[in-house]
Motif scaffolding. Structure first.
Motif, PDB file in Angstrom:
ATOM      1  N   TRP A 207     -33.054  48.623  -1.808  1.00  0.00           N
ATOM      2  CA  TRP A 207     -32.009  48.905  -0.832  1.00  0.00           C
ATOM      3  C   TRP A 207     -30.658  48.708  -1.506  1.00  0.00           C
ATOM      4  CZ3 TRP A 207     -32.667  51.278   3.652  1.00  0.00           C
ATOM      5  CH2 TRP A 207     -33.931  51.243   4.245  1.00  0.00           C
ATOM      6  N   ILE A 208     -29.772  49.658  -1.259  1.00  0.00           N
ATOM      7  CA  ILE A 208     -28.430  49.645  -1.821  1.00  0.00           C
ATOM      8  C   ILE A 208     -27.463  49.988  -0.706  1.00  0.00           C
ATOM      9  CG2 ILE A 208     -26.913  50.631  -3.599  1.00  0.00           C
ATOM     10  CD1 ILE A 208     -30.572  51.453  -3.785  1.00  0.00           C
ATOM     11  N   ARG A 209     -26.262  49.464  -0.777  1.00  0.00           N
ATOM     12  CA  ARG A 209     -25.260  49.827   0.217  1.00  0.00           C
ATOM     13  C   ARG A 209     -23.930  50.118  -0.451  1.00  0.00           C
ATOM     14  NH1 ARG A 209     -23.891  44.176   3.469  1.00  0.00           N
ATOM     15  NH2 ARG A 209     -22.933  43.047   1.697  1.00  0.00           N
ATOM     16  N   GLN A 210     -23.102  50.850   0.280  1.00  0.00           N
ATOM     17  CA  GLN A 210     -21.772  51.191  -0.206  1.00  0.00           C
ATOM     18  C   GLN A 210     -20.776  51.042   0.933  1.00  0.00           C
ATOM     19  OE1 GLN A 210     -21.144  55.212  -1.752  1.00  0.00           O
ATOM     20  NE2 GLN A 210     -19.724  54.359  -3.259  1.00  0.00           N
ATOM     21  N   PRO A 211     -20.022  49.954   0.936  1.00  0.00           N
ATOM     22  CA  PRO A 211     -18.985  49.792   1.952  1.00  0.00           C
ATOM     23  C   PRO A 211     -17.890  50.831   1.769  1.00  0.00           C
ATOM     24  CG  PRO A 211     -19.536  47.698   0.914  1.00  0.00           C
ATOM     25  CD  PRO A 211     -20.146  48.777   0.076  1.00  0.00           C
ATOM     26  N   PRO A 212     -17.118  51.099   2.805  1.00  0.00           N
ATOM     27  CA  PRO A 212     -16.041  52.092   2.687  1.00  0.00           C
ATOM     28  C   PRO A 212     -15.092  51.757   1.548  1.00  0.00           C
ATOM     29  CG  PRO A 212     -16.371  51.483   4.974  1.00  0.00           C
ATOM     30  CD  PRO A 212     -17.197  50.533   4.161  1.00  0.00           C
ATOM     31  N   GLY A 213     -14.845  52.742   0.700  1.00  0.00           N
ATOM     32  CA  GLY A 213     -13.910  52.569  -0.396  1.00  0.00           C
ATOM     33  C   GLY A 213     -14.385  51.698  -1.529  1.00  0.00           C
TER      34      GLY A 213
ATOM     35  N   GLY B 156     -17.792  50.391  -4.297  1.00  0.00           N
ATOM     36  CA  GLY B 156     -18.893  50.899  -5.083  1.00  0.00           C
ATOM     37  C   GLY B 156     -20.249  50.542  -4.504  1.00  0.00           C
ATOM     38  N   LEU B 157     -21.277  51.037  -5.156  1.00  0.00           N
ATOM     39  CA  LEU B 157     -22.647  50.764  -4.741  1.00  0.00           C
ATOM     40  C   LEU B 157     -23.021  49.321  -5.047  1.00  0.00           C
ATOM     41  CD1 LEU B 157     -24.213  54.038  -6.155  1.00  0.00           C
ATOM     42  CD2 LEU B 157     -23.927  53.494  -3.731  1.00  0.00           C
ATOM     43  N   GLU B 158     -23.712  48.707  -4.126  1.00  0.00           N
ATOM     44  CA  GLU B 158     -24.129  47.319  -4.274  1.00  0.00           C
ATOM     45  C   GLU B 158     -25.628  47.224  -4.048  1.00  0.00           C
ATOM     46  OE1 GLU B 158     -22.516  43.096  -2.621  1.00  0.00           O
ATOM     47  OE2 GLU B 158     -23.221  44.503  -1.079  1.00  0.00           O
ATOM     48  N   TRP B 159     -26.353  46.853  -5.089  1.00  0.00           N
ATOM     49  CA  TRP B 159     -27.781  46.627  -4.948  1.00  0.00           C
ATOM     50  C   TRP B 159     -28.020  45.390  -4.102  1.00  0.00           C
ATOM     51  CZ3 TRP B 159     -30.904  42.550  -6.869  1.00  0.00           C
ATOM     52  CH2 TRP B 159     -32.277  42.766  -6.752  1.00  0.00           C
ATOM     53  N   MET B 160     -28.882  45.505  -3.124  1.00  0.00           N
ATOM     54  CA  MET B 160     -29.137  44.405  -2.209  1.00  0.00           C
ATOM     55  C   MET B 160     -30.438  43.672  -2.511  1.00  0.00           C
ATOM     56  SD  MET B 160     -28.063  46.169   1.401  1.00  0.00           S
ATOM     57  CE  MET B 160     -28.114  44.602   2.258  1.00  0.00           C
ATOM     58  N   GLY B 161     -31.447  44.419  -2.837  1.00  0.00           N
ATOM     59  CA  GLY B 161     -32.737  43.820  -3.086  1.00  0.00           C
ATOM     60  C   GLY B 161     -33.792  44.892  -3.236  1.00  0.00           C
ATOM     61  N   ALA B 162     -35.011  44.457  -3.516  1.00  0.00           N
ATOM     62  CA  ALA B 162     -36.087  45.407  -3.751  1.00  0.00           C
ATOM     63  C   ALA B 162     -37.430  44.772  -3.475  1.00  0.00           C
ATOM     64  CB  ALA B 162     -36.048  45.921  -5.192  1.00  0.00           C
ATOM     65  N   ILE B 163     -38.400  45.631  -3.280  1.00  0.00           N
ATOM     66  CA  ILE B 163     -39.786  45.199  -3.203  1.00  0.00           C
ATOM     67  C   ILE B 163     -40.559  45.971  -4.251  1.00  0.00           C
ATOM     68  CG2 ILE B 163     -40.380  46.841  -1.353  1.00  0.00           C
ATOM     69  CD1 ILE B 163     -42.200  44.475  -0.259  1.00  0.00           C
TER      70      ILE B 163
END
Length: 124
Positions: A38-44, A46-53
């Motif tokens: 799972w990755i997220r990108q807040p407005p404005g 960069g991409l932030e890796w959150m975690g994985a399985i």
């Protein structure tokens, strides 16, 4: 040909839990030796890796998010899910699921397959 699709509510209230599901097609989340992130990108930002399985069910989390993050899977449905608790407006972002990475390498730039992303807004 591998396809990933995020789904879940687009609006979450502060202090509640954000829950998303990623449905995988044309691949198995138990396939050796893949991981599912799972990755997220807040407005404005960069991409932030959150975690994985991992393919074997092992989980990995970004240290700064570990206390609030849980990733699980449903192998029968070939899906994996994200739960992020105690959300605040700073958790507003486009959330992506992706295939890629492994135990010591979670560089988003190396991930090969991505969902289209889903907007999640944290607001009352």
């Amino acid at each position: 040909q591998v396809q990933l699709q995020e789904s879940g509510p687009g609006l979450v209230k502060p202090s509640q839990t954000l829950s998303l599901t990623c449905t995988v097609s044309n691949d198995s989340i138990t396939s050796t030796y893949y991981a599912w992130s799972w990755i997220r990108q807040p407005p404005g930002k960069g991409l932030e890796w959150m975690g994985a399985i991992n393919y074997d069910g092992s989980t990995y989390y970004r240290p700064s998010l570990k206390s609030r993050t849980s990733i699980s899977r449903d192998t029968a449905k070939n899906r994996f899910s994200l739960q992020l608790s105690s959300v605040t407006p700073e958790d507003t972002a486009v959330y992506y699921c992706a295939r890629g990475g492994y135990g010591s390498n979670w560089s988003v730039s190396d991930f090969e397959y991505w969902g289209q992303g889903t907007q999640v807004t944290v607001s009352s």
